[in-house]
Design a protein around this motif. Structure first.
Motif, PDB file in Angstrom:
ATOM      1  N   GLN A 128       0.829  -1.208   0.000  1.00  0.00           N
ATOM      2  CA  GLN A 128       0.000   0.000   0.000  1.00  0.00           C
ATOM      3  C   GLN A 128       0.861   1.254   0.000  1.00  0.00           C
ATOM      4  O   GLN A 128       0.554   2.228  -0.710  1.00  0.00           O
ATOM      5  CB  GLN A 128      -0.938   0.004   1.199  1.00  0.00           C
ATOM      6  CG  GLN A 128      -2.036  -1.027   1.091  1.00  0.00           C
ATOM      7  CD  GLN A 128      -2.855  -1.144   2.363  1.00  0.00           C
ATOM      8  OE1 GLN A 128      -2.482  -0.647   3.422  1.00  0.00           O
ATOM      9  NE2 GLN A 128      -3.989  -1.818   2.258  1.00  0.00           N
ATOM     10  N   THR A 129       1.932   1.237   0.749  1.00  0.00           N
ATOM     11  CA  THR A 129       2.843   2.385   0.778  1.00  0.00           C
ATOM     12  C   THR A 129       3.456   2.615  -0.599  1.00  0.00           C
ATOM     13  O   THR A 129       3.516   3.752  -1.095  1.00  0.00           O
ATOM     14  CB  THR A 129       3.944   2.168   1.828  1.00  0.00           C
ATOM     15  OG1 THR A 129       3.332   2.059   3.112  1.00  0.00           O
ATOM     16  CG2 THR A 129       4.944   3.305   1.837  1.00  0.00           C
ATOM     17  N   ALA A 130       3.893   1.541  -1.244  1.00  0.00           N
ATOM     18  CA  ALA A 130       4.492   1.653  -2.583  1.00  0.00           C
ATOM     19  C   ALA A 130       3.458   2.159  -3.585  1.00  0.00           C
ATOM     20  O   ALA A 130       3.761   3.014  -4.429  1.00  0.00           O
ATOM     21  CB  ALA A 130       5.052   0.301  -3.011  1.00  0.00           C
ATOM     22  N   TRP A 131       2.233   1.652  -3.515  1.00  0.00           N
ATOM     23  CA  TRP A 131       1.180   2.060  -4.435  1.00  0.00           C
ATOM     24  C   TRP A 131       0.873   3.548  -4.264  1.00  0.00           C
ATOM     25  O   TRP A 131       0.755   4.281  -5.238  1.00  0.00           O
ATOM     26  CB  TRP A 131      -0.067   1.215  -4.191  1.00  0.00           C
ATOM     27  CG  TRP A 131      -1.173   1.518  -5.145  1.00  0.00           C
ATOM     28  CD1 TRP A 131      -2.340   2.151  -4.864  1.00  0.00           C
ATOM     29  CD2 TRP A 131      -1.212   1.205  -6.541  1.00  0.00           C
ATOM     30  NE1 TRP A 131      -3.104   2.256  -5.996  1.00  0.00           N
ATOM     31  CE2 TRP A 131      -2.441   1.685  -7.038  1.00  0.00           C
ATOM     32  CE3 TRP A 131      -0.326   0.575  -7.403  1.00  0.00           C
ATOM     33  CZ2 TRP A 131      -2.789   1.545  -8.383  1.00  0.00           C
ATOM     34  CZ3 TRP A 131      -0.693   0.435  -8.731  1.00  0.00           C
ATOM     35  CH2 TRP A 131      -1.910   0.923  -9.203  1.00  0.00           C
TER      36      TRP A 131
ATOM     37  N   LEU B 216       1.140   6.580  -6.976  1.00  0.00           N
ATOM     38  CA  LEU B 216      -0.024   7.413  -7.287  1.00  0.00           C
ATOM     39  C   LEU B 216       0.283   8.893  -7.117  1.00  0.00           C
ATOM     40  O   LEU B 216      -0.276   9.733  -7.827  1.00  0.00           O
ATOM     41  CB  LEU B 216      -1.204   7.043  -6.389  1.00  0.00           C
ATOM     42  CG  LEU B 216      -1.929   5.757  -6.736  1.00  0.00           C
ATOM     43  CD1 LEU B 216      -3.031   5.494  -5.710  1.00  0.00           C
ATOM     44  CD2 LEU B 216      -2.508   5.796  -8.124  1.00  0.00           C
ATOM     45  N   ASN B 217       1.151   9.208  -6.198  1.00  0.00           N
ATOM     46  CA  ASN B 217       1.502  10.600  -5.936  1.00  0.00           C
ATOM     47  C   ASN B 217       2.621  11.109  -6.845  1.00  0.00           C
ATOM     48  O   ASN B 217       3.078  12.237  -6.681  1.00  0.00           O
ATOM     49  CB  ASN B 217       1.901  10.791  -4.475  1.00  0.00           C
ATOM     50  CG  ASN B 217       0.709  10.676  -3.552  1.00  0.00           C
ATOM     51  OD1 ASN B 217      -0.373  11.153  -3.877  1.00  0.00           O
ATOM     52  ND2 ASN B 217       0.894  10.043  -2.422  1.00  0.00           N
ATOM     53  N   ASP B 218       3.061  10.273  -7.798  1.00  0.00           N
ATOM     54  CA  ASP B 218       4.141  10.672  -8.703  1.00  0.00           C
ATOM     55  C   ASP B 218       3.786  10.310 -10.147  1.00  0.00           C
ATOM     56  O   ASP B 218       4.413   9.439 -10.757  1.00  0.00           O
ATOM     57  CB  ASP B 218       5.438   9.986  -8.273  1.00  0.00           C
ATOM     58  CG  ASP B 218       6.666  10.582  -8.919  1.00  0.00           C
ATOM     59  OD1 ASP B 218       6.531  11.472  -9.786  1.00  0.00           O
ATOM     60  OD2 ASP B 218       7.773  10.157  -8.568  1.00  0.00           O
ATOM     61  N   PRO B 219       2.758  10.966 -10.720  1.00  0.00           N
ATOM     62  CA  PRO B 219       2.318  10.612 -12.072  1.00  0.00           C
ATOM     63  C   PRO B 219       3.405  10.804 -13.140  1.00  0.00           C
ATOM     64  O   PRO B 219       3.412  10.101 -14.146  1.00  0.00           O
ATOM     65  CB  PRO B 219       1.112  11.526 -12.326  1.00  0.00           C
ATOM     66  CG  PRO B 219       1.224  12.619 -11.322  1.00  0.00           C
ATOM     67  CD  PRO B 219       1.977  12.061 -10.151  1.00  0.00           C
ATOM     68  N   ASP B 220       4.321  11.725 -12.921  1.00  0.00           N
ATOM     69  CA  ASP B 220       5.400  11.902 -13.899  1.00  0.00           C
ATOM     70  C   ASP B 220       6.281  10.663 -13.989  1.00  0.00           C
ATOM     71  O   ASP B 220       6.776  10.319 -15.067  1.00  0.00           O
ATOM     72  CB  ASP B 220       6.254  13.121 -13.557  1.00  0.00           C
ATOM     73  CG  ASP B 220       5.511  14.422 -13.786  1.00  0.00           C
ATOM     74  OD1 ASP B 220       4.569  14.433 -14.616  1.00  0.00           O
ATOM     75  OD2 ASP B 220       5.861  15.423 -13.143  1.00  0.00           O
TER      76      ASP B 220
END
Length: 42
Positions: free
Chosen positions: A16-19, A23-27
């Motif tokens: 979950q942390t990795a996901w 998700l917070n780094d779309p670039d």
């Protein structure tokens, strides 16, 4: 370096942390998806 978790819940927490990180780094996702080796052509 390998990581070993003590419990199944620890594994889920790590996933979950990795996901959330991704998700917070779309670039980063765009960058990975734009690489030639990542593109599938029919």
């Amino acid at each position: 370096c390998a990581t070993v978790w003590d419990t199944y819940d620890d594994i889920l927490d790590a996933c979950q942390t990795a996901w959330r990180f991704l998700l917070n780094d779309p670039d980063r996702i765009r960058s990975i998806g734009a690489r030639k080796w990542a593109c599938v052509t029919p």
